[in-house]
Scaffold this motif. Structure first.
Motif, PDB file in Angstrom:
ATOM      1  N   SER A 230       0.743  -1.207   0.054  1.00 19.29           N
ATOM      2  CA  SER A 230      -0.080  -0.146  -0.185  1.00 19.29           C
ATOM      3  C   SER A 230       0.770   1.309  -0.070  1.00 19.29           C
ATOM      4  CB  SER A 230      -1.088  -0.001   1.102  1.00 19.29           C
ATOM      5  OG  SER A 230      -0.258  -0.020   2.373  1.00 19.29           O
ATOM      6  N   PRO A 231       2.055   1.421   0.651  1.00 17.39           N
ATOM      7  CA  PRO A 231       2.639   2.479   0.620  1.00 17.39           C
ATOM      8  C   PRO A 231       3.114   3.020  -0.603  1.00 17.39           C
ATOM      9  CG  PRO A 231       3.456   1.009   2.668  1.00 17.39           C
ATOM     10  CD  PRO A 231       2.472   0.406   1.810  1.00 17.39           C
ATOM     11  N   VAL A 232       3.846   1.639  -1.476  1.00 19.64           N
ATOM     12  CA  VAL A 232       4.333   1.991  -2.712  1.00 19.64           C
ATOM     13  C   VAL A 232       3.054   2.502  -3.664  1.00 19.64           C
ATOM     14  CG1 VAL A 232       5.508   0.763  -4.656  1.00 19.64           C
ATOM     15  CG2 VAL A 232       5.833   0.147  -2.320  1.00 19.64           C
ATOM     16  N   LEU A 234       0.431   3.988  -2.932  1.00 20.26           N
ATOM     17  CA  LEU A 234      -0.050   5.343  -2.451  1.00 20.26           C
ATOM     18  C   LEU A 234       1.156   6.265  -3.230  1.00 20.26           C
ATOM     19  CD1 LEU A 234      -0.721   5.337   1.195  1.00 20.26           C
ATOM     20  CD2 LEU A 234      -2.429   6.195  -0.930  1.00 20.26           C
ATOM     21  N   HIS A 235       2.427   5.913  -2.794  1.00 23.39           N
ATOM     22  CA  HIS A 235       3.496   6.650  -3.512  1.00 23.39           C
ATOM     23  C   HIS A 235       3.475   6.944  -5.034  1.00 23.39           C
ATOM     24  CE1 HIS A 235       7.779   8.098  -3.680  1.00 23.39           C
ATOM     25  NE2 HIS A 235       7.909   7.197  -4.504  1.00 23.39           N
ATOM     26  N   PHE A 243       7.038  10.644  -1.139  1.00 28.00           N
ATOM     27  CA  PHE A 243       7.935  10.145  -0.109  1.00 28.00           C
ATOM     28  C   PHE A 243       9.486  10.136  -0.728  1.00 28.00           C
ATOM     29  CE2 PHE A 243       4.284   7.577   1.207  1.00 28.00           C
ATOM     30  CZ  PHE A 243       3.820   8.181   2.444  1.00 28.00           C
ATOM     31  N   GLU A 247      12.136   7.152   3.279  1.00 25.92           N
ATOM     32  CA  GLU A 247      10.606   7.429   4.298  1.00 25.92           C
ATOM     33  C   GLU A 247       9.988   5.969   3.640  1.00 25.92           C
ATOM     34  OE1 GLU A 247       9.859  11.813   4.854  1.00 25.92           O
ATOM     35  OE2 GLU A 247       9.242  11.256   2.826  1.00 25.92           O
ATOM     36  N   LEU A 248       9.880   5.941   2.456  1.00 22.90           N
ATOM     37  CA  LEU A 248       9.293   4.703   1.745  1.00 22.90           C
ATOM     38  C   LEU A 248       9.598   3.476   2.409  1.00 22.90           C
ATOM     39  CD1 LEU A 248       6.994   4.359  -0.363  1.00 22.90           C
ATOM     40  CD2 LEU A 248       8.611   3.887  -1.982  1.00 22.90           C
ATOM     41  N   LEU A 251       8.543   3.096   5.978  1.00 24.26           N
ATOM     42  CA  LEU A 251       6.803   2.743   5.824  1.00 24.26           C
ATOM     43  C   LEU A 251       6.816   1.098   5.541  1.00 24.26           C
ATOM     44  CD1 LEU A 251       5.101   5.501   4.016  1.00 24.26           C
ATOM     45  CD2 LEU A 251       4.624   4.649   6.228  1.00 24.26           C
ATOM     46  N   GLU A 252       7.619   0.751   4.799  1.00 26.00           N
ATOM     47  CA  GLU A 252       7.737  -0.763   4.449  1.00 26.00           C
ATOM     48  C   GLU A 252       7.806  -1.651   5.468  1.00 26.00           C
ATOM     49  OE1 GLU A 252       6.327  -2.303   2.108  1.00 26.00           O
ATOM     50  OE2 GLU A 252       5.784  -0.709   1.040  1.00 26.00           O
ATOM     51  N   MET A 255       4.945  -1.592   7.717  1.00 26.83           N
ATOM     52  CA  MET A 255       4.067  -2.459   7.369  1.00 26.83           C
ATOM     53  C   MET A 255       4.074  -3.686   7.744  1.00 26.83           C
ATOM     54  SD  MET A 255       1.591  -0.502   6.259  1.00 26.83           S
ATOM     55  CE  MET A 255       1.312   1.022   6.148  1.00 26.83           C
TER      56      MET A 255
END
Lengths: 277, 126, 229
Positions: A230-232, A234-235, A243, A247-248, A251-252, A255
């Protein structure tokens, strides 16, 4: 804690045989590979030098020296590693299902132990890690033995010596198994732990709800994948590269930790409330 | 010790009856120690609670006595012992009379028959 | 006291238990009777939290049962709960490792009582001896309650007699026992309480000795009356 350790020890004794067999196969196949491939090289060399009368130096210039990587990239070496990986993958399922199947239903005993049932989960998870680390550790022990055998087999003018670290660094395809740095080690094995905990949860879903549980397990796994990426997503698609890479990355990691925690919570719930013998 | 229990009478009563019979025919002497409740249950393959109940009942009837931490013993009370004998006898005769009454036979004839049969079987046993 | 209160259990759409209630006391042998498939085993599994129930409640001494309860209550299923590769002594060692209430003295006594050789592997035991080891594992725990699933089924008559002997011995003394059976005649004189099950419900709960005393009926007589309806 004491019960957890006892369970880890007990589970390990159960997998010791499989572990030993796979290690034996690995060692024999890899040593066999060293011998067979060295012999093959030397046969060619003998043929060219003594029958075709090509000077040694010219042969080496044409053919190149043999180094250990030629062994390490062969099926003799990679085959057993693949087998061990398959063994671990298979054992992730076997470690649970064998307790239910057969006329001796050991799962009764495990679930009736006067200890929190999550210890069973932790003990099995620990054993998968132990199995994996065991293979990796023994592979690292096997390598110098194999290079020594290689040196015995090959006259020095035909070989190009490499030490264990050089060998591993020259094989990026193995860097997941033999990480180059501590951070990589934590990341790769952390990711492995996450995958195993998700699979364990899926297995417990199946054991709790049978056919419906298989679907629930698949859905749970898909949700885990969705959470992870999901972060990827979103990014890339929503926040237009919002990001920084670091930061990414963090976030990973968060997660991944959420998925591990979620799997443990879910498994604890299933073992306590939903599991059926 | 072997008892064939029937399934319809309370087991504890069947046990008491068994003890009474043993007392009446002299197998169990006055003052003799009897097995513990546990042992009895085990030997007769009955529930220990039932054995306990039988013993309690026998204590109430003064058939046995139990002092603290000692095995139970058959009573030495002559009066109680005599009553056991009498009770069993009366019970047996009652049963006999009930079944014979349906044949409607004069009492003198019956008694003669009983006399010959009873002595005959006595002699046979000797 | 074990209290089973209004428990229901569905397997898919099939309702296997439809509000089963009964109690089992310490110091008594309670016998769950019903034809095969009536859910007797499911009830025992549910008491031990080995299978979820859809409704109802199960209490031991007024408290719900959790992991800690397994030092006070144990279950002897109809199959042995140890690995076939284990020797009997390994199995005993396992129990000793995990249960504070394991009584090694009693285990040794039971080994002798059943004439078992602790060197033998579980996989090589006869059916009767497997049942005995299984029983031993449960009975050597100093627990208040023991549940047994069909302890007499599928084994030879001599093993049956030996197992029946356990019920009248000090090994059971003062414990609460719940056993399931579909064959009552062997143990009619052993049990205190009878719980008759039919169609997912308790059709009658009675004391065997009281039925004999008050109504002059054997357990089988009562069963005939109940099941004929």
């Amino acid at each position: 804690m004491k019960n957890y350790l006892k369970l880890v020890n007990f589970e390990f004794n159960r997998l010791a045989k499989l572990f030993a067999v796979l290690l034996g196969i690995t060692f024999l196949a890899q040593i066999g590979g060293v011998i067979v491939l060295s012999k093959k090289y030397l046969n060619v060399a003998n043929e060219r030098i003594y029958e075709d009368m090509i000077p040694k130096a010219q042969f080496i210039a044409e053919f190149g020296q043999m180094n250990f990587l030629q062994v390490a990239r062969s099926a003799f070496f990679m085959g057993p590693i693949a087998l061990c990986i398959a063994g671990v993958a298979f054992y992730i399922f076997l470690i649970w299902y064998r307790d239910w199947f057969g006329k001796n239903t050991f799962i009764y005993r495990l679930l009736m132990l006067p200890t929190t049932r999550l210890n069973i989960f932790y003990a099995k998870l620990t054993n998968i890690l132990l199995l994996t680390f065991g293979f990796v550790a023994f592979q690292i022990i096997f390598l110098p033995i194999e290079t020594t055998v290689f040196k015995w087999m090959m006259p020095s003018e035909f070989r190009n010596d490499m030490n264990v670290i050089e060998i591993l660094q020259s094989m990026p395809e193995l860097s997941i198994i033999f990480p180059n740095s501590f951070l990589e080690f934590i990341l790769y094995y952390g990711a492995g732990l996450m995958v195993v905990s998700v699979l364990f949860t899926a297995i417990l879903l199946e054991r709790s709800f049978k056919w419906k549980g298989i679907f629930a397990g698949i859905i749970y796994s898909l949700v885990a994948v969705a959470v992870l990426i999901s972060p990827v997503l979103l990014h890339e698609f929503v926040l237009n590269g919002f990001f920084y890479p670091i930061e990414l990355f963090l976030l990973e990691i968060v997660m991944g930790l959420i998925i591990i925690a979620g799997s443990i919570w879910m498994s604890a719930f299933l073992l306590k409330k939903k599991i059926t013998v | 010790m072997n008892v064939n229990f029937n399934t319809r009478d309370p087991v504890y009563l069947q046990i008491i009856r068994y003890f009474k019979e043993q007392i009446a025919n002299g197998e169990l002497a006055p003052g003799e120690e009897i097995p513990s409740r546990r042992e009895l249950a085990n030997r007769l393959k009955i529930n220990p609670n039932t054995a306990q109940r039988a013993y309690k009942e026998m204590e109430e009837q003064n058939l046995i006595h139990t002092e603290r931490n000692h095995p139970s013993k058959i009573t030495t009370d002559e009066k109680v012992l005599g009553k056991v004998r009498e009770e069993l006898l009366v019970e047996a005769v009652d049963t006999f009379v009930t079944s014979v009454r349906s044949i409607n036979i004069p009492v003198e004839e019956l008694l003669n028959l009983v006399r010959t049969k009873y002595t005959k079987s006595d002699n046979k046993e000797d | 006291m074990i209290e089973v209160k209004e428990i229901s259990k569905n397997y898919g759409r099939k309702k296997i238990l439809k509000g089963v209630s009964f109690t089992a006391n310490k110091g008594e042998i309670t016998c769950l009777i019903g034809i095969n498939g009536v859910g007797k085993t499911t009830i025992l599994n549910a008491i031990m939290a080995l299978t979820p129930i859809n409704q109802g409640q199960i209490l031991m001494n007024g408290e719900p049962i959790n992991e800690q309860s397994f030092e006070k209550i144990t279950f002897i299923p109809d199959a042995i709960t140890m690995l076939p590769s284990m020797k009997i002594e390994d199995a005993l060692g396992f129990m000793n490792d995990f249960y504070a209430c394991w009584n090694q003295e009693r285990a040794t006594e039971l080994l002798a009582f059943f004439k078992l050789n602790k060197e033998e592997r579980i996989s090589s035991l006869s059916k009767g001896n497997t049942a005995k080891v299984n029983l031993l594992l449960g009975l050597a725990l100093d627990v208040d309650y023991v549940l047994m699933d069909e302890p007499f089924s599928g084994i030879d008559i001599f093993s049956r007699e030996e197992i029946a002997n356990v019920f009248t011995s000090h090994l059971i003394e003062n414990r609460g026992v719940i056993i399931t059976t579909h064959e009552i005649s062997d143990i009619e004189h052993l049990i205190d309480k009878v719980v008759l099950l039919d169609d997912g419900k308790v059709t009658k709960e009675f004391n065997a000795e009281e039925a004999r005393e008050d109504e002059g009926k054997s357990v089988v007589d009562v069963m005939r009356e109940v099941y004929r309806r």
